[in-house]
Design a protein around this motif. Structure first.
Motif, short mmCIF file in Angstrom:
data_model
loop_
_atom_site.label_atom_id
_atom_site.label_comp_id
_atom_site.label_asym_id
_atom_site.label_seq_id
_atom_site.Cartn_x
_atom_site.Cartn_y
_atom_site.Cartn_z
N GLN A 1 0.83 -1.20 0.00
CA GLN A 1 0.00 0.00 0.00
C GLN A 1 0.87 1.26 0.00
O GLN A 1 0.51 2.26 -0.61
CB GLN A 1 -0.96 -0.01 1.19
N TYR A 2 2.00 1.21 0.67
CA TYR A 2 2.93 2.35 0.65
C TYR A 2 3.55 2.52 -0.74
O TYR A 2 3.73 3.64 -1.21
CB TYR A 2 4.03 2.19 1.71
N ILE A 3 3.84 1.40 -1.38
CA ILE A 3 4.40 1.45 -2.73
C ILE A 3 3.38 2.06 -3.69
O ILE A 3 3.72 2.92 -4.51
CB ILE A 3 4.86 0.05 -3.19
N ASP A 4 2.13 1.64 -3.57
CA ASP A 4 1.08 2.19 -4.41
C ASP A 4 0.96 3.70 -4.19
O ASP A 4 0.93 4.48 -5.14
CB ASP A 4 -0.26 1.50 -4.12
N LEU A 5 0.91 4.13 -2.94
CA LEU A 5 0.81 5.55 -2.62
C LEU A 5 2.01 6.32 -3.16
O LEU A 5 1.86 7.42 -3.70
CB LEU A 5 0.68 5.75 -1.11
#
Length: 159
Positions: free
Chosen positions: A69-73
């Motif tokens: 989710q951090y990578i996506d953000l």
């Protein structure tokens, strides 16, 4: 509190900042066509990484968020629609403007009117498009991006 203390909030902010900046590419950024920007220029994240980190930490369970989710953000934080080449003095001054004051800040309002050459014509058009895409993001790793996109829209007063 010592920076070596694992419970130090500054440590976590720096850590999250580094995670989000890992997707940054130095060649990405839009040129402002009006008003003409005077050298020296710096790359600016319109939605500052430090402000995104603060929004992440609003959730008391942010440490339980899967890394995907951090990578996506991070792909959105470092998207061309969020990065502009602006005058160094403006960029340095902007870093000190609290995010919750962006909607009523004269300097931010002027910046939002700057013209660019991409699809939406202005910085405002670009960052609104980005925030809308974030808020409606779909997929297995989209939850954090959606939450941050919704908070950005809420703070900015956008539907």
């Amino acid at each position: 509190m010592s920076s070596n203390n694992f419970n130090d909030e500054d440590f976590f902010k720096t850590w999250l900042n580094n995670i989000l900046r890992a997707a940054d590419r130095p060649n990405v950024g839009q040129n402002i066509v009006q008003p003409v920007q005077i050298q020296p220029l710096e790359r600016d994240h319109f939605f500052e990484v430090q402000h995104i980190v603060t929004l992440i930490m609003e959730d008391g369970n942010w440490m339980q968020t899967p890394i995907g989710q951090y990578i996506d953000l991070a792909t959105f934080v470092n998207d061309v629609r969020n990065i502009f080449r602006i005058e160094r003095a403006l960029n340095q001054a902007k870093k000190n403007i609290p995010f919750n004051t962006y909607p009523n800040n004269a300097q931010i309002a002027a910046y939002r009117r700057f013209q660019v050459n991409l699809q939406n014509g202005t910085v405002d058009g670009e960052v609104r498009w980005l925030a809308n895409e974030m808020a409606t993001r779909q997929g297995a790793n989209a939850a954090l991006t959606q939450r941050i996109g919704r908070r950005i829209k809420q703070i900015m007063g956008w539907p």
